[in-house]
Write a protein that holds these residues in place. Structure first.
Motif, PDB file in Angstrom:
ATOM      1  N   TYR A   1       0.746  -1.197   0.108  1.00 51.62           N
ATOM      2  CA  TYR A   1       0.133   0.149   0.229  1.00 51.62           C
ATOM      3  C   TYR A   1       0.999   1.369   0.070  1.00 51.62           C
ATOM      4  CZ  TYR A   1      -4.058  -2.722   1.124  1.00 51.62           C
ATOM      5  OH  TYR A   1      -5.372  -3.590   0.949  1.00 51.62           O
ATOM      6  N   SER A   2       0.185   2.217  -0.531  1.00 48.92           N
ATOM      7  CA  SER A   2       1.102   3.513  -0.290  1.00 48.92           C
ATOM      8  C   SER A   2       1.268   3.967   0.988  1.00 48.92           C
ATOM      9  CB  SER A   2       0.552   4.713  -1.346  1.00 48.92           C
ATOM     10  OG  SER A   2      -1.016   4.937  -0.872  1.00 48.92           O
ATOM     11  N   ALA A   3       2.073   5.163   1.376  1.00 43.01           N
ATOM     12  CA  ALA A   3       2.011   5.546   2.593  1.00 43.01           C
ATOM     13  C   ALA A   3       0.589   5.965   3.244  1.00 43.01           C
ATOM     14  CB  ALA A   3       2.794   6.541   2.757  1.00 43.01           C
ATOM     15  N   HIS A   4       0.033   6.688   2.318  1.00 39.50           N
ATOM     16  CA  HIS A   4      -1.508   7.331   2.890  1.00 39.50           C
ATOM     17  C   HIS A   4      -2.532   6.481   2.790  1.00 39.50           C
ATOM     18  CE1 HIS A   4       0.082  11.474   2.467  1.00 39.50           C
ATOM     19  NE2 HIS A   4       0.539  11.265   1.244  1.00 39.50           N
ATOM     20  N   GLN A   5      -2.474   5.197   2.073  1.00 36.16           N
ATOM     21  CA  GLN A   5      -3.327   4.344   2.079  1.00 36.16           C
ATOM     22  C   GLN A   5      -3.192   3.515   3.374  1.00 36.16           C
ATOM     23  OE1 GLN A   5      -2.519   2.121  -1.610  1.00 36.16           O
ATOM     24  NE2 GLN A   5      -4.810   2.455  -2.036  1.00 36.16           N
ATOM     25  N   ALA A   6      -1.965   3.173   3.564  1.00 37.24           N
ATOM     26  CA  ALA A   6      -1.587   2.456   4.894  1.00 37.24           C
ATOM     27  C   ALA A   6      -1.836   3.324   6.253  1.00 37.24           C
ATOM     28  CB  ALA A   6      -0.047   2.172   4.937  1.00 37.24           C
ATOM     29  N   VAL A   7      -1.826   4.365   6.068  1.00 34.65           N
ATOM     30  CA  VAL A   7      -2.265   5.131   7.317  1.00 34.65           C
ATOM     31  C   VAL A   7      -3.575   5.125   7.598  1.00 34.65           C
ATOM     32  CG1 VAL A   7      -2.698   7.658   8.156  1.00 34.65           C
ATOM     33  CG2 VAL A   7      -0.342   6.790   7.171  1.00 34.65           C
ATOM     34  N   SER A   8      -4.475   5.326   6.624  1.00 41.60           N
ATOM     35  CA  SER A   8      -5.811   5.116   6.873  1.00 41.60           C
ATOM     36  C   SER A   8      -6.559   3.607   7.203  1.00 41.60           C
ATOM     37  CB  SER A   8      -6.427   5.623   5.558  1.00 41.60           C
ATOM     38  OG  SER A   8      -6.355   6.909   5.132  1.00 41.60           O
ATOM     39  N   LEU A   9      -5.747   2.740   6.573  1.00 42.76           N
ATOM     40  CA  LEU A   9      -5.996   1.335   6.685  1.00 42.76           C
ATOM     41  C   LEU A   9      -5.607   0.916   8.380  1.00 42.76           C
ATOM     42  CD1 LEU A   9      -5.360  -0.537   3.357  1.00 42.76           C
ATOM     43  CD2 LEU A   9      -7.672   0.051   4.451  1.00 42.76           C
TER      44      LEU A   9
ATOM     45  N   ARG B   1     -11.994  11.835   9.715  1.00 46.36           N
ATOM     46  CA  ARG B   1     -11.639  12.762   8.908  1.00 46.36           C
ATOM     47  C   ARG B   1     -10.690  12.222   7.618  1.00 46.36           C
ATOM     48  NH1 ARG B   1     -14.344  16.667   9.390  1.00 46.36           N
ATOM     49  NH2 ARG B   1     -12.765  17.754   7.857  1.00 46.36           N
ATOM     50  N   HIS B   2     -10.071  11.187   8.037  1.00 41.53           N
ATOM     51  CA  HIS B   2      -9.493  10.628   6.753  1.00 41.53           C
ATOM     52  C   HIS B   2     -10.569  10.129   5.636  1.00 41.53           C
ATOM     53  CE1 HIS B   2      -5.286  10.222   7.504  1.00 41.53           C
ATOM     54  NE2 HIS B   2      -5.595  10.291   8.752  1.00 41.53           N
ATOM     55  N   TYR B   3     -11.747   9.646   6.216  1.00 43.84           N
ATOM     56  CA  TYR B   3     -12.913   9.266   5.584  1.00 43.84           C
ATOM     57  C   TYR B   3     -13.496  10.401   4.726  1.00 43.84           C
ATOM     58  CZ  TYR B   3     -17.375   7.412   3.911  1.00 43.84           C
ATOM     59  OH  TYR B   3     -18.533   7.036   3.183  1.00 43.84           O
ATOM     60  N   ALA B   4     -13.495  11.507   5.221  1.00 38.23           N
ATOM     61  CA  ALA B   4     -14.125  12.805   4.623  1.00 38.23           C
ATOM     62  C   ALA B   4     -13.206  13.251   3.626  1.00 38.23           C
ATOM     63  CB  ALA B   4     -14.161  13.877   5.818  1.00 38.23           C
ATOM     64  N   TYR B   5     -11.849  12.903   3.614  1.00 33.19           N
ATOM     65  CA  TYR B   5     -11.128  13.234   2.414  1.00 33.19           C
ATOM     66  C   TYR B   5     -10.685  12.245   1.489  1.00 33.19           C
ATOM     67  CZ  TYR B   5      -9.787  17.144   5.564  1.00 33.19           C
ATOM     68  OH  TYR B   5      -9.804  18.279   6.478  1.00 33.19           O
ATOM     69  N   GLY B   6     -11.808  11.179   1.460  1.00 35.03           N
ATOM     70  CA  GLY B   6     -11.611  10.223   0.272  1.00 35.03           C
ATOM     71  C   GLY B   6     -11.075   9.282   0.530  1.00 35.03           C
ATOM     72  N   ALA B   7     -10.668   8.637   1.683  1.00 39.77           N
ATOM     73  CA  ALA B   7     -10.065   7.549   2.153  1.00 39.77           C
ATOM     74  C   ALA B   7     -11.025   6.276   2.224  1.00 39.77           C
ATOM     75  CB  ALA B   7      -9.459   7.379   3.501  1.00 39.77           C
ATOM     76  N   PHE B   8     -10.488   4.954   2.152  1.00 39.41           N
ATOM     77  CA  PHE B   8     -11.752   3.842   2.089  1.00 39.41           C
ATOM     78  C   PHE B   8     -12.277   3.566   0.828  1.00 39.41           C
ATOM     79  CE2 PHE B   8     -11.018   5.639   6.659  1.00 39.41           C
ATOM     80  CZ  PHE B   8     -10.151   4.773   6.952  1.00 39.41           C
ATOM     81  N   LYS B   9     -11.884   4.234  -0.392  1.00 36.30           N
ATOM     82  CA  LYS B   9     -12.686   4.178  -1.450  1.00 36.30           C
ATOM     83  C   LYS B   9     -12.732   2.595  -1.978  1.00 36.30           C
ATOM     84  CE  LYS B   9     -11.836   8.611  -3.046  1.00 36.30           C
ATOM     85  NZ  LYS B   9     -11.265   9.671  -4.459  1.00 36.30           N
ATOM     86  N   GLN B  10     -11.932   1.845  -1.830  1.00 35.20           N
ATOM     87  CA  GLN B  10     -11.706   0.532  -2.231  1.00 35.20           C
ATOM     88  C   GLN B  10     -12.167  -0.321  -1.209  1.00 35.20           C
ATOM     89  OE1 GLN B  10     -10.550  -0.469  -5.242  1.00 35.20           O
ATOM     90  NE2 GLN B  10     -10.163   1.449  -5.708  1.00 35.20           N
ATOM     91  N   LYS B  11     -13.518  -0.927  -1.555  1.00 31.24           N
ATOM     92  CA  LYS B  11     -14.302  -1.486  -0.369  1.00 31.24           C
ATOM     93  C   LYS B  11     -13.570  -3.252  -0.289  1.00 31.24           C
ATOM     94  CE  LYS B  11     -17.151   1.575  -0.184  1.00 31.24           C
ATOM     95  NZ  LYS B  11     -17.190   2.455   0.926  1.00 31.24           N
TER      96      LYS B  11
END
Length: 269
Positions: free
Chosen positions: A41-49, A201-211
């Motif tokens: 995962y990219s760093a930003h994806q990893a942070v959210s997950l 906040r991460h969800y509001a900024y578009g994280a978790f798009k890949q179900k």
């Protein structure tokens, strides 16, 4: 690899969850390198997950720790806990706002120094125990101190995708004079609202798009974390407070080394 992803997530989640149940951590500082290195995962994806799995780990750790650290024992600490929660939620909100703006390398250097300092302090405490009752000050001053620490910890939590227990527990021990086992349970209570705020906040900024990330990674790694947290919650009856300080100190130093190694590799690349 794709078909094995849920299995790998389950197997890596269990030992990390065990640390969470034993010490009172979300285990995110170890999960982050796994998400980036093993699961690509990219760093930003990893942070959210990481925050999502941390939430599952913390909830299960709290349930399994209650028999050894009843919530009633935390009542005298309630004003400090609430102040740390308030500061943590505010800091998590601010941290999520600036996740994309703050230099990752600059932040890593600060965290590196902080983790090394606290880790060495805890290890030193194991070998040369200090008798400390924490900061001696009137309650309003203690609340202000807790708000300040909570805000800083919340920002780090949201920026790096960690639950913040690595910083909350030493804060409770050294600043407020809390026993380490009780600090572990209090740390979970403080981390939960901070993680939830950061996730929102991460969800509001578009994280978790890949179900599919939830079904292939978050859910199985969360199940592994629950199993590990159960084992860690059982072990807490047999591990001394002093040994927990040593374990936490070593974990912090290993985390700092991982950050330093990652930083050096990125610069060379």
């Amino acid at each position: 690899m794709k078909n094995q992803k849920p299995l790998h997530a389950l197997l890596t989640g269990a030992p990390i969850g065990c640390l969470g149940g034993l010490i009172g951590l979300g285990g995110a500082e170890f999960r982050l390198p796994v998400l980036i290195g093993l699961f690509k995962y990219s760093a930003h994806q990893a942070v959210s997950l990481n925050l999502a799995v941390s939430l599952i780990t913390l909830l299960s750790s709290l349930i399994f720790r209650i028999p050894s650290s009843p919530l009633a024992k935390l009542l005298p600490l309630l004003p400090v806990i609430l102040a740390l929660i308030a500061g943590g939620m505010g800091g998590a909100y601010i941290g999520a706002l600036y996740t994309q703006k703050i230099s990752e390398h600059a932040l890593e250097k600060v965290i590196l120094v902080l983790l090394l300092f606290i880790g060495l302090l805890l290890i030193g405490e194991f070998f040369y125990p200090l008798v400390t009752g924490g900061v001696q000050a009137p309650l309003p001053v203690l609340i202000l101190i807790a708000l300040a620490f909570g805000t800083g910890i919340g920002m780090v939590s949201s920026l790096l995708g960690i639950a913040g227990g690595e910083l909350i527990i030493p804060t409770l021990i050294f600043v407020f004079g809390v026993d380490i086992k009780l600090a572990g349970t209090a740390g979970i209570l403080i981390s939960l609202p901070t993680v939830i705020t950061g996730l929102g906040r991460h969800y509001a900024y578009g994280a978790f798009k890949q179900k599919k990330d939830f079904t292939e990674l978050v859910l199985p790694m969360g199940i592994g974390s629950i199993i590990g947290a159960f084992i860690g919650g059982l072990l807490i009856f047999y591990v001394s407070g002093g040994l927990l300080k040593l374990i936490l100190g070593v974990i912090l130093i290993i985390s700092a080394v991982k950050i330093f190694t990652k930083n050096q590799t990125s610069q060379q690349g």
